[in-house]
Write a protein that holds these residues in place. Structure first.
Motif, PDB file in Angstrom:
ATOM      1  N   GLY A   1       0.984 123.607   3.254  1.00 15.41           N
ATOM      2  CA  GLY A   1       1.491 122.779   2.162  1.00 15.41           C
ATOM      3  C   GLY A   1       1.242 123.524   0.862  1.00 15.41           C
ATOM      4  O   GLY A   1       0.805 124.687   0.884  1.00 15.41           O
ATOM      5  N   THR A   2       1.471 122.858  -0.250  1.00 18.25           N
ATOM      6  CA  THR A   2       1.314 123.488  -1.563  1.00 18.25           C
ATOM      7  C   THR A   2      -0.119 123.987  -1.777  1.00 18.25           C
ATOM      8  O   THR A   2      -0.330 125.078  -2.307  1.00 18.25           O
ATOM      9  CB  THR A   2       1.702 122.472  -2.661  1.00 18.25           C
ATOM     10  N   GLY A   3      -1.095 123.187  -1.337  1.00 20.23           N
ATOM     11  CA  GLY A   3      -2.497 123.526  -1.597  1.00 20.23           C
ATOM     12  C   GLY A   3      -2.949 124.800  -0.916  1.00 20.23           C
ATOM     13  O   GLY A   3      -3.707 125.584  -1.487  1.00 20.23           O
TER      14      GLY A   3
ATOM     15  N   GLU B   1      -3.346 114.799  -8.312  1.00 15.22           N
ATOM     16  CA  GLU B   1      -4.194 115.273  -7.203  1.00 15.22           C
ATOM     17  C   GLU B   1      -4.230 116.792  -7.179  1.00 15.22           C
ATOM     18  O   GLU B   1      -5.272 117.394  -6.996  1.00 15.22           O
ATOM     19  CB  GLU B   1      -3.634 114.778  -5.862  1.00 15.22           C
ATOM     20  N   TYR B   2      -3.052 117.401  -7.335  1.00 13.98           N
ATOM     21  CA  TYR B   2      -3.001 118.866  -7.332  1.00 13.98           C
ATOM     22  C   TYR B   2      -3.477 119.454  -8.662  1.00 13.98           C
ATOM     23  O   TYR B   2      -3.999 120.570  -8.693  1.00 13.98           O
ATOM     24  CB  TYR B   2      -1.593 119.354  -6.977  1.00 13.98           C
ATOM     25  N   ALA B   3      -3.316 118.690  -9.766  1.00 11.12           N
ATOM     26  CA  ALA B   3      -3.776 119.214 -11.068  1.00 11.12           C
ATOM     27  C   ALA B   3      -5.304 119.299 -11.096  1.00 11.12           C
ATOM     28  O   ALA B   3      -5.866 120.087 -11.855  1.00 11.12           O
ATOM     29  CB  ALA B   3      -3.281 118.318 -12.195  1.00 11.12           C
TER      30      ALA B   3
ATOM     31  N   GLY C   1       5.940 120.878  -0.121  1.00  6.54           N
ATOM     32  CA  GLY C   1       6.848 119.916  -0.744  1.00  6.54           C
ATOM     33  C   GLY C   1       6.454 119.588  -2.182  1.00  6.54           C
ATOM     34  O   GLY C   1       7.285 119.576  -3.089  1.00  6.54           O
ATOM     35  N   SER C   2       5.154 119.377  -2.404  1.00  7.15           N
ATOM     36  CA  SER C   2       4.690 118.915  -3.728  1.00  7.15           C
ATOM     37  C   SER C   2       4.921 119.917  -4.844  1.00  7.15           C
ATOM     38  O   SER C   2       4.950 119.547  -6.018  1.00  7.15           O
ATOM     39  CB  SER C   2       3.198 118.582  -3.680  1.00  7.15           C
ATOM     40  N   TYR C   3       5.055 121.208  -4.483  1.00  8.91           N
ATOM     41  CA  TYR C   3       5.192 122.262  -5.501  1.00  8.91           C
ATOM     42  C   TYR C   3       6.286 121.954  -6.516  1.00  8.91           C
ATOM     43  O   TYR C   3       6.251 122.406  -7.648  1.00  8.91           O
ATOM     44  CB  TYR C   3       5.507 123.616  -4.820  1.00  8.91           C
TER      45      TYR C   3
HETATM   46  C1  LIG Z   1       3.515 117.973   8.042  1.00 14.27           C
HETATM   47  C2  LIG Z   1       3.512 118.236   6.567  1.00 14.27           C
HETATM   48  N1  LIG Z   1       3.964 119.431   6.123  1.00 14.27           N
HETATM   49  C3  LIG Z   1       4.011 119.728   4.815  1.00 14.27           C
HETATM   50  C4  LIG Z   1       3.597 118.807   3.855  1.00 14.27           C
HETATM   51  C5  LIG Z   1       3.741 119.176   2.396  1.00 14.27           C
HETATM   52  O1  LIG Z   1       2.541 119.296   1.737  1.00 14.27           O
HETATM   53  P1  LIG Z   1       2.508 119.390   0.147  1.00 14.27           P
HETATM   54  O2  LIG Z   1       3.227 118.194  -0.381  1.00 14.27           O
HETATM   55  O3  LIG Z   1       1.067 119.362  -0.159  1.00 14.27           O
HETATM   56  O4  LIG Z   1       3.186 120.642  -0.239  1.00 14.27           O
HETATM   57  C6  LIG Z   1       3.108 117.565   4.267  1.00 14.27           C
HETATM   58  C7  LIG Z   1       2.615 116.601   3.268  1.00 14.27           C
HETATM   59  O5  LIG Z   1       1.940 115.642   3.521  1.00 14.27           O
HETATM   60  C8  LIG Z   1       3.073 117.269   5.656  1.00 14.27           C
HETATM   61  O6  LIG Z   1       2.648 116.079   6.103  1.00 14.27           O
END
Ligand SMILES: Cc1ncc(COP(=O)(O)O)c(C=O)c1O
Length: 376
Positions: A223-225, A250-252, A242-244
């Motif tokens: 994920g982004t983190g 939360e990410y800040a 996705g969050s990027y």
């Molecule tokens: C299976 C899975 N992949 C990717 C992500 C994306 O993570 P992020 O939003 O931290 O980038 C998530 C987010 O919960 C997830 O559940």
């Protein structure tokens, strides 16, 4: 009721509140930063639509170079497929008879759809249904990174993958290893070490599956983190961040290294616009954004604008928030707008039907949150 598209050209002051505001230039900088970073690292982006729940935004991410889109649930994938998007991956389990039938139906629009599996019992039932109607589906083996939420334990994963691949109608294409519990670890080094430890175990599984003769070419992770750590694992082929795109409090509030070669990390590009609706007390005013406008998880919203108003936010019920200026004599009038940061982006977006897209404080587009409520 004014059609939302009629707000194109409006200034922020003219918008009905509470509403979601996306800053287009900041969003575009995030899109470009992600793609150029992954290009250098030789990885693909299969971005997660659970963040924005919008097929318009998913299409925009594809335009910027994403190879495909992740959906958390079957109903998200159904909407994405119906809007013409391809190369979809459902990252969560699809287990009921009813859902299997819908999944098979979804293959008509989206023959390259990928599904994740972590149960042999479920896989056998799905295999029966697929063979009954002469269809097949590509699968990723969902590996448990140690969070224990979904996924096959690493030690059982190779045997599991072999069994899956032998079932008619199922074709193992690779593995998924998403460590949700590691994404928000505050210290960069700890996050990096923990994520790489998990992904190295997953990479061993990936190798062993290939040695066992399985034709596996997808290793979907991150994920982004944990992005910056995960791209260093040679076997990883794609990142699910996705969050990027929007970021959030939360990410800040966690540490970042400067992996993007620019000051800071991805930019915060999403906020909630609210209006002061009551101001009858000294020391605070009431705005129209409460629990139904900002999901109560991930911290407290911050007042972003007016920037001169140094003030805190407190929850004030379902419909309301309390804005408490640092200077109790500050005058804030009923009708004034207050822009707030988003503590946790995914569940907050799920509270809205649309996102107003803004450039220099003018609405330039409106993105429908058409996957809203698709949690089945
Ligand atoms: C299976 C899975 N992949 C990717 C992500 C994306 O993570 P992020 O939003 O931290 O980038 C998530 C987010 O919960 C997830 O559940």
């Amino acid at each position: 009721v004014k059609q939302v598209n009629n707000f194109i050209g409006a200034s922020l002051g003219g918008l009905p509140t509470p509403c979601l505001i996306a800053d287009l230039p900041a969003m575009e900088r995030n899109l470009v930063a992600m793609q150029s970073f992954l290009k250098v690292k030789g990885k693909s982006l299969r971005t997660h639509a659970k963040t924005h729940k919008s097929s318009r935004i998913a299409a925009l991410q594809i335009e910027h170079g994403a190879i495909g889109i992740c959906a958390a649930k079957l109903s998200e994938a159904e909407k994405l497929a119906a809007s013409g998007l391809t190369n979809l991956l459902i990252t969560g389990p699809v287990v009921t008879d009813e859902a299997h039938h819908r999944l098979i139906h979804c293959l008509e629009n989206s023959p390259d759809l990928l599904v994740t599996l972590d149960s042999i019992h479920n896989a056998r039932r799905l295999s029966h249904k697929l063979t009954d109607c002469g269809r097949s589906i590509q699968c990723l083996i969902d590996l448990d990174p140690g969070f224990n939420r979904t996924g096959v334990p690493m030690a059982q994963a190779v045997d599991f993958a072999r069994e899956i691949d032998r079932l008619p109608g199922l074709r193992a294409r690779g593995i998924q290893a998403y460590a949700g519990d590691l994404q928000h670890i505050v210290h960069v080094r700890e996050r990096r070490e923990k994520s790489q430890r998990v992904l190295k175990l997953a990479a061993e599984v990936f190798h062993k599956c290939r040695v066992a003769g399985l034709v596996m070419d997808i290793f979907s992770a991150g994920g982004t983190g944990t992005l910056a750590a995960d791209v260093e694992i040679p076997e990883v082929t794609e990142i699910q961040a996705g969050s990027y795109l929007f970021m959030d409090e939360e990410y800040a509030n966690i540490g970042w290294d400067d992996f993007l070669n620019r000051p800071g990390t991805f930019e915060s590009s999403l906020s909630v616009l609210s209006t002061v609706v009551s101001a009858n007390h000294s020391g605070f005013v009431t705005v129209d954004a409460g629990l139904k406008a900002l999901y109560r998880d991930g911290g407290i919203p911050r007042v972003i604008d007016p920037a001169s108003l140094i003030a805190g936010y407190e929850w004030f019920g379902d419909e309301y928030g309390k804005i408490i200026p640092a200077d109790p004599s500050a005058t804030i009038l009923v009708g004034e707008k207050v822009q707030l940061s988003v503590p946790h982006v995914d569940p907050t977006i799920n509270l809205y039907n649309e996102i107003f897209v803004v450039k220099e404080n003018i609405v330039v587009d409106v993105y429908p949150v058409d996957l809203r409520g698709c949690s089945q």
